[in-house]
Design a protein around this motif. Structure first.
Motif, PDB file in Angstrom:
ATOM      1  N   ALA A 248       0.999  -1.123  -0.010  1.00 19.67           N
ATOM      2  CA  ALA A 248      -0.044  -0.016  -0.136  1.00 19.67           C
ATOM      3  C   ALA A 248       0.817   1.298  -0.047  1.00 19.67           C
ATOM      4  CB  ALA A 248      -0.956   0.026   1.317  1.00 19.67           C
ATOM      5  N   LEU A 249       1.864   1.126   0.730  1.00 16.91           N
ATOM      6  CA  LEU A 249       2.808   2.336   0.837  1.00 16.91           C
ATOM      7  C   LEU A 249       3.462   2.448  -0.716  1.00 16.91           C
ATOM      8  CD1 LEU A 249       4.760   2.180   4.095  1.00 16.91           C
ATOM      9  CD2 LEU A 249       3.191   4.003   3.364  1.00 16.91           C
ATOM     10  N   ILE A 250       3.924   1.582  -1.233  1.00 15.13           N
ATOM     11  CA  ILE A 250       4.674   1.748  -2.349  1.00 15.13           C
ATOM     12  C   ILE A 250       3.538   2.448  -3.431  1.00 15.13           C
ATOM     13  CG2 ILE A 250       5.472   0.504  -4.640  1.00 15.13           C
ATOM     14  CD1 ILE A 250       6.726  -1.446  -2.516  1.00 15.13           C
ATOM     15  N   LEU A 251       2.339   1.903  -3.410  1.00 11.58           N
ATOM     16  CA  LEU A 251       1.306   2.444  -4.271  1.00 11.58           C
ATOM     17  C   LEU A 251       0.840   3.916  -4.147  1.00 11.58           C
ATOM     18  CD1 LEU A 251      -1.452  -0.513  -4.712  1.00 11.58           C
ATOM     19  CD2 LEU A 251       0.441   0.153  -6.321  1.00 11.58           C
ATOM     20  N   GLY A 252       0.987   4.024  -2.774  1.00 14.75           N
ATOM     21  CA  GLY A 252       0.407   5.548  -2.355  1.00 14.75           C
ATOM     22  C   GLY A 252       1.682   6.540  -2.568  1.00 14.75           C
ATOM     23  N   VAL A 253       3.055   6.036  -2.300  1.00 14.94           N
ATOM     24  CA  VAL A 253       3.890   7.135  -2.259  1.00 14.94           C
ATOM     25  C   VAL A 253       4.628   7.180  -3.549  1.00 14.94           C
ATOM     26  CG1 VAL A 253       6.215   7.664  -1.329  1.00 14.94           C
ATOM     27  CG2 VAL A 253       4.281   6.762   0.069  1.00 14.94           C
ATOM     28  N   PHE A 254       4.712   6.230  -4.384  1.00 20.62           N
ATOM     29  CA  PHE A 254       5.777   5.880  -5.358  1.00 20.62           C
ATOM     30  C   PHE A 254       4.847   5.919  -6.790  1.00 20.62           C
ATOM     31  CE2 PHE A 254       8.432   4.370  -1.990  1.00 20.62           C
ATOM     32  CZ  PHE A 254       9.343   5.478  -2.030  1.00 20.62           C
ATOM     33  N   VAL A 255       3.734   4.956  -6.777  1.00 19.39           N
ATOM     34  CA  VAL A 255       3.153   4.750  -7.897  1.00 19.39           C
ATOM     35  C   VAL A 255       2.093   5.966  -8.487  1.00 19.39           C
ATOM     36  CG1 VAL A 255       1.670   3.185  -9.299  1.00 19.39           C
ATOM     37  CG2 VAL A 255       3.440   2.193  -7.641  1.00 19.39           C
ATOM     38  N   TYR A 256       1.193   5.910  -7.263  1.00 20.61           N
ATOM     39  CA  TYR A 256       0.041   7.048  -7.532  1.00 20.61           C
ATOM     40  C   TYR A 256       0.613   8.686  -7.014  1.00 20.61           C
ATOM     41  CZ  TYR A 256      -2.574   3.051  -8.548  1.00 20.61           C
ATOM     42  OH  TYR A 256      -3.060   1.745  -9.188  1.00 20.61           O
ATOM     43  N   ARG A 257       1.375   8.704  -6.184  1.00 19.82           N
ATOM     44  CA  ARG A 257       1.943   9.920  -5.677  1.00 19.82           C
ATOM     45  C   ARG A 257       0.935  10.536  -4.985  1.00 19.82           C
ATOM     46  NH1 ARG A 257       7.081  10.854  -7.553  1.00 19.82           N
ATOM     47  NH2 ARG A 257       7.746   9.396  -9.415  1.00 19.82           N
ATOM     48  N   GLN A 258      -0.006   9.925  -4.277  1.00 13.77           N
ATOM     49  CA  GLN A 258      -1.105  10.550  -3.593  1.00 13.77           C
ATOM     50  C   GLN A 258      -0.980  10.984  -2.113  1.00 13.77           C
ATOM     51  OE1 GLN A 258      -4.254  11.299  -5.086  1.00 13.77           O
ATOM     52  NE2 GLN A 258      -3.387  11.060  -6.836  1.00 13.77           N
ATOM     53  N   ILE A 259       0.256  10.302  -1.819  1.00 16.08           N
ATOM     54  CA  ILE A 259       0.357  10.422  -0.265  1.00 16.08           C
ATOM     55  C   ILE A 259       1.778  10.905  -0.070  1.00 16.08           C
ATOM     56  CG2 ILE A 259       0.827   9.236   2.000  1.00 16.08           C
ATOM     57  CD1 ILE A 259      -1.108   7.065   1.033  1.00 16.08           C
ATOM     58  N   GLY A 260       2.053  12.219   0.583  1.00 20.98           N
ATOM     59  CA  GLY A 260       3.257  12.837   1.185  1.00 20.98           C
ATOM     60  C   GLY A 260       3.600  12.237   2.413  1.00 20.98           C
ATOM     61  N   PHE A 261       4.839  12.943   2.774  1.00 19.49           N
ATOM     62  CA  PHE A 261       5.210  12.541   4.091  1.00 19.49           C
ATOM     63  C   PHE A 261       4.242  12.989   5.545  1.00 19.49           C
ATOM     64  CE2 PHE A 261       9.309  11.939   1.901  1.00 19.49           C
ATOM     65  CZ  PHE A 261       9.621  10.627   2.183  1.00 19.49           C
ATOM     66  N   ALA A 262       3.683  14.182   5.025  1.00 16.66           N
ATOM     67  CA  ALA A 262       2.778  14.656   6.091  1.00 16.66           C
ATOM     68  C   ALA A 262       1.511  13.694   6.047  1.00 16.66           C
ATOM     69  CB  ALA A 262       2.454  15.909   5.734  1.00 16.66           C
ATOM     70  N   ASP A 263       1.054  13.188   5.084  1.00 17.02           N
ATOM     71  CA  ASP A 263      -0.054  12.462   5.089  1.00 17.02           C
ATOM     72  C   ASP A 263       0.224  11.101   5.799  1.00 17.02           C
ATOM     73  OD1 ASP A 263      -1.525  14.099   3.055  1.00 17.02           O
ATOM     74  OD2 ASP A 263      -0.355  13.463   1.577  1.00 17.02           O
ATOM     75  N   ILE A 264       1.372  10.689   5.614  1.00 17.67           N
ATOM     76  CA  ILE A 264       1.905   9.454   5.916  1.00 17.67           C
ATOM     77  C   ILE A 264       1.836   9.625   7.720  1.00 17.67           C
ATOM     78  CG2 ILE A 264       3.790   7.848   6.722  1.00 17.67           C
ATOM     79  CD1 ILE A 264       4.679   8.062   3.811  1.00 17.67           C
TER      80      ILE A 264
END
Length: 426
Positions: A248-264
């Motif tokens: 899930a982290l790989i998808l959110g951060v690197f693939v779809y780029r929907q999650i930043g460090f603040a979102d994490i």
């Protein structure tokens, strides 16, 4: 037995007084220890011992994975995929809601998360296309309960730990009932739309199937990875939960780029709060279960049930009605942790497979999530749809009856939950 009745009575009174469930259970247990003249040192011992299971590590991990997937915008991709499958017929939009919930259930393991993640997209769309708000909220609330029936499922993990049965077997046993309920809801929604005339314009605004598959390919790979890894013997359910978080982290951060460090940070905070509540209830229920067992209540209840109900079918009917009522008033996790030590021995005495009984119990309590007065899915869907719960009742009743009919099929046709389990593990 009277000691056990006192424990339950004190706990219920504390809950009525609006004491949070975890604290109500602990306070009732402390009162029970004092009443039985037992040492209070038992409290920290049993609280710690109740959490000392490796399998419980899967709980916070699956919660975290579900929250990451929600933050990564996975639900929108799954909605478009579902619309590409069933959106071409009359009523395609509410049908897409059911299908999306079935898929998202295999990702999140939580019905409330499914309600918010899918409902925030589809309920406004349903209203915009002319569907009544109560119907839109009802179809979402009912479909979202599949989040705890189709694996991975947080209540299944709790039941597996409490009843000391295989979580992997519970996971695969949940597939049949989940598909049965999902197909039944699809059939009802389709018939309702044909009868009422809604959904004639639902064919518009949907992606071609090939494009939707490409867009949702990675999210669709998650349940395949989790369940395939478990049943292929590659990793345990606990290890599968860790794999789900990483994926899930790989998808959110690197693939779809929907999650930043603040979102994490926010996702971890939400997951920590949810995990803390559940873990407190688990620890408290372990202490409570120890005292109930010490009172001899499970043994006496089993003997009474065997004496009163002479056949398995009558026992199943009584348990189904009882759990349906309990689900209306008790939170699912608390109900499982409190009732399994009491009811599971009785079910075994009647020759019911513990996996079958576990699925029956979980489906029954899941139905309680959409029934008043305390159905969590009900309140979540009403909040998203901006409609009062009492205005949903008329639309909700047929959905509840559909799931109730499926529940009786699951109870009296053991092959529904056990066929795939027997195929995989026997």
């Amino acid at each position: 037995m009277s000691f056990g009745i006192i424990l339950v009575a004190v706990m219920v009174l504390l809950m009525i007084a609006s004491i949070p469930i975890g604290f109500a259970i602990i306070l009732a247990s402390i009162f029970g220890l004092w009443h039985a003249d037992l040492l209070l040192i038992i409290v920290p011992q049993k609280l710690f011992q109740s959490l000392d299971y490796e399998s419980l590590l899967a709980l916070p991990l699956f919660i975290l994975a579900g929250n990451i997937m929600e933050a990564a915008g996975i639900s929108r991709r799954l909605v478009e995929f579902a619309k590409s499958i069933v959106g071409g017929v009359q009523g395609g939009l509410p049908l897409s809601c059911v299908v999306t919930c079935m898929i998202f259930a295999a990702v999140s393991g939580s019905s409330v998360a499914t309600t918010f993640a899918v409902g925030s997209i589809l309920i406004p769309a349903l209203v915009q296309h002319g569907y009544p708000r109560p119907f839109a909220a009802s179809v979402q609330a009912t479909s979202a309960e599949l989040g705890v029936i189709i694996p991975p499922s947080i209540p299944m993990i709790l039941y597996g730990v409490t009843a000391e049965v295989s979580i992997g077997e519970l996971f695969i046993a949940g597939i049949g009932p989940g598909v049965l309920i999902g197909l039944s809801l699809l059939a009802y929604v389709f018939i309702w739309c044909r009868v009422t005339g809604h959904g004639l314009e639902d064919r518009k605004e949907r992606l071609p199937f090939s494009k939707a598959v490409v867009q949702a390919a990675f999210p669709l790979g998650m349940p395949v990875l989790i369940l395939g890894g478990i049943y292929g013997g590659i990793f345990t359910p606990t290890e599968a939960a860790a794999v789900a978080v990483i994926y899930a982290l790989i998808l959110g951060v690197f693939v779809y780029r929907q999650i930043g460090f603040a979102d994490i940070a926010r996702v971890f905070e939400r997951s920590l709060l949810s995990t803390s509540v559940i873990m407190l209830i688990i620890a408290a229920a372990g202490l409570f279960g120890y005292l109930v067992t010490l009172s001899g209540a499970p043994t006496m209840l089993t003997g009474w049930l065997i004496e009163f109900f002479h056949a398995q079918w009558s026992f199943l009917l009584a348990i189904t009605v009882f759990l349906f009522i309990v689900g209306m008033f008790f939170e699912t996790s608390a109900a499982i942790l409190i009732l399994v030590p009491i009811l599971a021995p009785a079910a075994t005495a009647f020759g019911i497979d513990p996996i079958h009984f576990g699925i029956l119990m979980i489906v029954n309590l899941a139905l309680g999530m959409v029934t008043p007065p305390f159905g969590v899915n009900l309140f979540a869907a009403s909040a998203v749809a901006n409609v009062r719960v009492e205005h949903m009742i008329r639309s909700l009743v047929p959905f509840v009856l559909v799931v109730l009919a499926c529940l009786f099929v699951i109870a009296y046709v053991p092959a529904v939950p056990l066929f795939l389990r027997d195929l995989a593990f026997r």
